[in-house]
Design an enzyme around this catalytic site. Structure first.
Site, PDB file in Angstrom:
ATOM      1  N   ARG A 287     -19.674 -14.034  39.157  1.00 60.23           N
ATOM      2  CA  ARG A 287     -20.063 -13.881  40.554  1.00 60.23           C
ATOM      3  C   ARG A 287     -21.035 -12.706  40.624  1.00 60.23           C
ATOM      4  NH1 ARG A 287     -18.501 -18.243  41.304  1.00 60.23           N
ATOM      5  NH2 ARG A 287     -16.898 -19.027  42.727  1.00 60.23           N
TER       6      ARG A 287
ATOM      7  N   HIS B 262     -27.307 -20.646  40.734  1.00 57.45           N
ATOM      8  CA  HIS B 262     -25.854 -20.910  40.719  1.00 57.45           C
ATOM      9  C   HIS B 262     -25.577 -22.391  40.402  1.00 57.45           C
ATOM     10  CE1 HIS B 262     -21.734 -19.519  42.487  1.00 57.45           C
ATOM     11  NE2 HIS B 262     -21.570 -20.428  41.536  1.00 57.45           N
TER      12      HIS B 262
ATOM     13  N   GLU C  56     -26.471 -14.404  47.468  1.00 52.94           N
ATOM     14  CA  GLU C  56     -27.038 -15.754  47.311  1.00 52.94           C
ATOM     15  C   GLU C  56     -27.300 -16.402  48.668  1.00 52.94           C
ATOM     16  OE1 GLU C  56     -24.371 -17.953  44.786  1.00 52.94           O
ATOM     17  OE2 GLU C  56     -24.493 -16.447  43.210  1.00 52.94           O
TER      18      GLU C  56
HETATM   19  P1  NAP Z   1      -9.600 -17.984  34.572  1.00 49.13           P
HETATM   20  O1  NAP Z   1      -9.191 -19.048  33.625  1.00 49.13           O
HETATM   21  O2  NAP Z   1      -8.657 -17.572  35.646  1.00 49.13           O
HETATM   22  O3  NAP Z   1      -9.989 -16.704  33.682  1.00 49.13           O
HETATM   23  C1  NAP Z   1     -10.367 -15.509  34.250  1.00 49.13           C
HETATM   24  C2  NAP Z   1     -10.413 -14.431  33.178  1.00 49.13           C
HETATM   25  O4  NAP Z   1     -10.859 -13.223  33.785  1.00 49.13           O
HETATM   26  C3  NAP Z   1      -9.063 -14.165  32.544  1.00 49.13           C
HETATM   27  O5  NAP Z   1      -9.190 -14.145  31.156  1.00 49.13           O
HETATM   28  C4  NAP Z   1      -8.663 -12.786  33.080  1.00 49.13           C
HETATM   29  O6  NAP Z   1      -7.968 -12.060  32.085  1.00 49.13           O
HETATM   30  C5  NAP Z   1     -10.009 -12.149  33.405  1.00 49.13           C
HETATM   31  N1  NAP Z   1      -9.885 -11.200  34.514  1.00 49.13           N
HETATM   32  C6  NAP Z   1      -9.387 -11.447  35.747  1.00 49.13           C
HETATM   33  N2  NAP Z   1      -9.424 -10.330  36.498  1.00 49.13           N
HETATM   34  C7  NAP Z   1      -9.943  -9.358  35.721  1.00 49.13           C
HETATM   35  C8  NAP Z   1     -10.237  -7.978  35.925  1.00 49.13           C
HETATM   36  N3  NAP Z   1      -9.954  -7.375  37.088  1.00 49.13           N
HETATM   37  N4  NAP Z   1     -10.781  -7.289  34.914  1.00 49.13           N
HETATM   38  C9  NAP Z   1     -11.038  -7.885  33.726  1.00 49.13           C
HETATM   39  N5  NAP Z   1     -10.790  -9.191  33.474  1.00 49.13           N
HETATM   40  C10 NAP Z   1     -10.246  -9.913  34.461  1.00 49.13           C
HETATM   41  O7  NAP Z   1     -10.951 -18.360  35.306  1.00 49.13           O
HETATM   42  P2  NAP Z   1     -12.110 -19.339  34.822  1.00 49.13           P
HETATM   43  O8  NAP Z   1     -11.764 -20.730  35.173  1.00 49.13           O
HETATM   44  O9  NAP Z   1     -12.448 -19.012  33.416  1.00 49.13           O
HETATM   45  O10 NAP Z   1     -13.288 -18.899  35.825  1.00 49.13           O
HETATM   46  C11 NAP Z   1     -13.720 -17.574  35.877  1.00 49.13           C
HETATM   47  C12 NAP Z   1     -14.705 -17.383  37.017  1.00 49.13           C
HETATM   48  O11 NAP Z   1     -15.955 -17.967  36.693  1.00 49.13           O
HETATM   49  C13 NAP Z   1     -14.361 -18.057  38.342  1.00 49.13           C
HETATM   50  O12 NAP Z   1     -13.365 -17.354  39.063  1.00 49.13           O
HETATM   51  C14 NAP Z   1     -15.704 -18.058  39.043  1.00 49.13           C
HETATM   52  O13 NAP Z   1     -15.892 -16.839  39.740  1.00 49.13           O
HETATM   53  C15 NAP Z   1     -16.697 -18.149  37.890  1.00 49.13           C
HETATM   54  N6  NAP Z   1     -17.355 -19.459  37.844  1.00 49.13           N
HETATM   55  C16 NAP Z   1     -18.702 -19.519  37.998  1.00 49.13           C
HETATM   56  C17 NAP Z   1     -19.325 -20.755  37.946  1.00 49.13           C
HETATM   57  C18 NAP Z   1     -20.808 -20.871  38.102  1.00 49.13           C
HETATM   58  O14 NAP Z   1     -21.265 -21.903  38.575  1.00 49.13           O
HETATM   59  N7  NAP Z   1     -21.585 -19.873  37.712  1.00 49.13           N
HETATM   60  C19 NAP Z   1     -18.597 -21.921  37.760  1.00 49.13           C
HETATM   61  C20 NAP Z   1     -17.234 -21.804  37.612  1.00 49.13           C
HETATM   62  C21 NAP Z   1     -16.613 -20.570  37.637  1.00 49.13           C
HETATM   63  P3  NAP Z   1      -6.820 -11.007  32.473  1.00 49.13           P
HETATM   64  O15 NAP Z   1      -5.912 -11.710  33.461  1.00 49.13           O
HETATM   65  O16 NAP Z   1      -6.171 -10.674  31.164  1.00 49.13           O
HETATM   66  O17 NAP Z   1      -7.529  -9.836  33.060  1.00 49.13           O
HETATM   67  C1  8YV Z   2     -19.419 -23.953  42.406  1.00 48.45           C
HETATM   68  C2  8YV Z   2     -18.325 -22.088  41.095  1.00 48.45           C
HETATM   69  O1  8YV Z   2     -20.787 -24.179  42.332  1.00 48.45           O
HETATM   70  O2  8YV Z   2     -16.314 -23.190  40.584  1.00 48.45           O
HETATM   71  C3  8YV Z   2     -16.857 -22.130  40.881  1.00 48.45           C
HETATM   72  O3  8YV Z   2     -16.230 -21.067  40.982  1.00 48.45           O
HETATM   73  O4  8YV Z   2     -18.895 -21.068  41.190  1.00 48.45           O
HETATM   74  C4  8YV Z   2     -19.106 -23.332  41.099  1.00 48.45           C
HETATM   75  O5  8YV Z   2     -18.535 -24.301  40.286  1.00 48.45           O
HETATM   76  C5  8YV Z   2     -19.212 -23.245  43.679  1.00 48.45           C
HETATM   77  O6  8YV Z   2     -17.921 -22.849  43.826  1.00 48.45           O
HETATM   78  C6  8YV Z   2     -19.649 -24.169  44.810  1.00 48.45           C
HETATM   79  O7  8YV Z   2     -19.130 -23.778  46.006  1.00 48.45           O
END
Ligand code: NAP
Ligand code: 8YV
Length: 313
Positions: A232, A279, A261
Site C-alpha cells: 500500500r 495499482h 491514488e
Molecule cells: P498476509 O498473508 O496477511 O501477509 C501479511 C504479511 O505481512 C505477514 O507475513 C505479516 O507477518 C506481515 N505483517 C503484518 N503486519 C506487519 C507489521 N506491522 N510489520 C511487519 N510485518 C507485518 O497478506 P497477503 O495476502 O500476503 O497481502 C499483503 C498485502 O498486500 C495486502 O494486505 C494488501 O495491502 C497488499 N496487496 C496489494 C495488491 C496490489 O494490487 N498491489 C494486491 C493484493 C494485496 P507478521 O504477522 O509476522 O508480522
Molecule cells: C485490488 C488489492 O486491486 O487485494 C488487494 O488488497 O490491492 C487489489 O487486489 C484492490 O483491493 C481493488 O479494490
C-alpha cells in the site's frame, strides 16, 4: 424467501452487480444524485455492504448510519479501507478475498522488479520514440547477485519468494514474527534493508505499517538499492522516497501503489529510474473475476445461513 438489502456505494464489476441483483435487493448508491438523501431512505434496511477501495473509507460513522448492517464484503485481500475494529465492536463481519490473487500479484511483483532493474519500459520507449537508430539503449542494472528482502512474508510474499528462488538470488524477510522457513530473518525493516539491495514491500496497509519504509530504511538500502512497493502507498514515506531517488540514496524504484491514488507525485513521473504502475497487482480478467465471485459467495453464504466464506481474522 425475503431478499436482504445490500448497499454498493461505488460500482463493481458487471458480473458482481448481476449476481447480487439476482439474489438480493441491490442498491447502487453511485447512481443517485442526492446520495445522502438516498442513503437515509434505505439505511434502516441495509444488511450488507459490497465495497472496494473505490467506495472510500468504510468507517464507524457509516456503521452507525446503518443499524441493521451485518456484513461488509470487501473486493480485495487488503482491507485497510475498512475500520475493521469498529466493525468488530458492533458485531459486523468483514470479509476479504484471500487465496484467489496470490499468484497473480506475485507474477506482477516479479515482473515489476525485472522491469525496474532492466529498465524494460524505458527500453520500449527507446524503440517507440525512434531513438534506437541514433544509439543503443544504455546498459542497465541487474538482478544477478542481488540479495532480496521481503517486508512481509505472508501468502503473497511467499508466492514472490517461491518465484525468486528460481532466479538464483538470496532471499531474506522481515515480519513481526520469525517463521519456520529457509529464508534469513531480520527483526526490523532497517536491518533487512542493510542486509539487502532489493526491498519488496508486501504487507497490509493501515496504522501499524505506516511509513515502515522511511528515510532510515532507504539509506540502509544503499545507492544500488531498489525498492518495489506492491503493498500500500501508506507503507512507504513517499516524500522520503522521492528525496532518496533524487539524491542517489537509492538507485531505483518500482511502484504499484501510492499514498494518494490515483495521484502520483510529478517528481516520480519525471524520474528515469522509476517504473510506475496504476495499482494493477491483481488486475487480470481471470483474477478479478475470481475476486468478484468471492465477494458474491461471502454475501450469499452469510445470508443463506452458512456463514461467510473468508471472514477476516
Ligand atoms: P498476509 O498473508 O496477511 O501477509 C501479511 C504479511 O505481512 C505477514 O507475513 C505479516 O507477518 C506481515 N505483517 C503484518 N503486519 C506487519 C507489521 N506491522 N510489520 C511487519 N510485518 C507485518 O497478506 P497477503 O495476502 O500476503 O497481502 C499483503 C498485502 O498486500 C495486502 O494486505 C494488501 O495491502 C497488499 N496487496 C496489494 C495488491 C496490489 O494490487 N498491489 C494486491 C493484493 C494485496 P507478521 O504477522 O509476522 O508480522
Ligand atoms: C485490488 C488489492 O486491486 O487485494 C488487494 O488488497 O490491492 C487489489 O487486489 C484492490 O483491493 C481493488 O479494490
Amino acid at each position: 424467501m425475503t431478499k436482504a438489502d445490500i448497499l454498493m456505494p461505488a460500482p463493481m464489476a458487471d458480473a458482481v452487480i448481476d449476481a447480487l441483483d439476482a439474489r438480493f435487493v441491490l442498491h447502487r448508491l453511485w447512481e443517485h444524485d442526492d446520495r445522502d438523501a438516498f442513503l437515509a431512505s434505505v439505511a434502516p434496511h441495509i444488511r450488507g455492504l459490497a465495497v472496494s477501495t473505490l467506495a472510500g473509507r468504510i468507517d464507524a460513522a457509516l456503521f452507525d448510519a446503518l443499524p441493521a448492517l451485518e456484513i461488509v464484503a470487501n473486493f480485495g485481500v487488503g482491507y485497510d479501507n475498512i475500520d475493521a475494529a469498529a466493525a468488530a465492536a458492533r458485531g459486523i463481519t468483514v470479509t476479504n478475498t484471500p487465496g484467489v490473487l496470490d499468484e497473480e500479484v506475485a507474477d506482477l511483483t516479479v515482473g515489476l522488479l525485472l522491469a525496474t532493474l532492466r529498465r524494460i519500459p524505458q527500453a520500449d520507449r527507446h524503440v517507440r520514440e525512434r531513438r534506437w537508430p541514433t544509439g543503443p539503449f544504455p546498459l542497465s542494472p541487474t538482478l544477478r547477485g542481488r540479495r532480496i528482502g521481503l517486508i512481509g512474508l505472508g501468502a503473497i510474499g511467499k508466492a514472490v519468494a517461491r518465484r525468486l528462488e528460481g532466479f538464483g538470488v538470496d532471499i531474506a524477510y522481515h515480519g513481526r514474527t520469525r517463521q519456520a522457513v529457509a529464508y534469513g530473518y531480520h527483526a526490523s525493516p532497517v536491518a533487512l534493508a542493510a542486509a539487502c539491495d532489493v526491498l519488496i514491500a508486501i504487507v497490509p496497509g493501515g496504522a501499524a505499517t505506516r511509513h515502515l519504509v522511511d528515510a532510515e530504511v532507504l539509506a540502509a538500502l544503499g545507492p544500488d538499492g531498489v525498492l518495489v512497493n506492491v503493498a500500500r502507498g501508506s507503507v512507504v514515506d513517499e516524500a522520503a522516497l522521492v528525496a532518496a531517488l533524487q539524491d542517489g540514496t537509492i538507485g531505483g524504484a518500482g511502484l504499484d501503489v501510492f499514498e494518494d491514488e490515483p495521484h502520483v507525485p510529478a517528481a516520480l513521473v519525471a524520474m528515469p529510474n522509476v517504473v510506475l504502475l496504476p495499482h494493477i497487482g491483481s488486475a487480470s480478467q481471470h483474477t478479478r473475476a475470481a475476486m468478484g465471485q468471492l465477494v458474491v459467495d461471502n454475501l450469499v453464504g452469510w445470508f443463506d445461513g452458512d456463514g461467510a466464506v473468508t471472514p477476516v481474522r
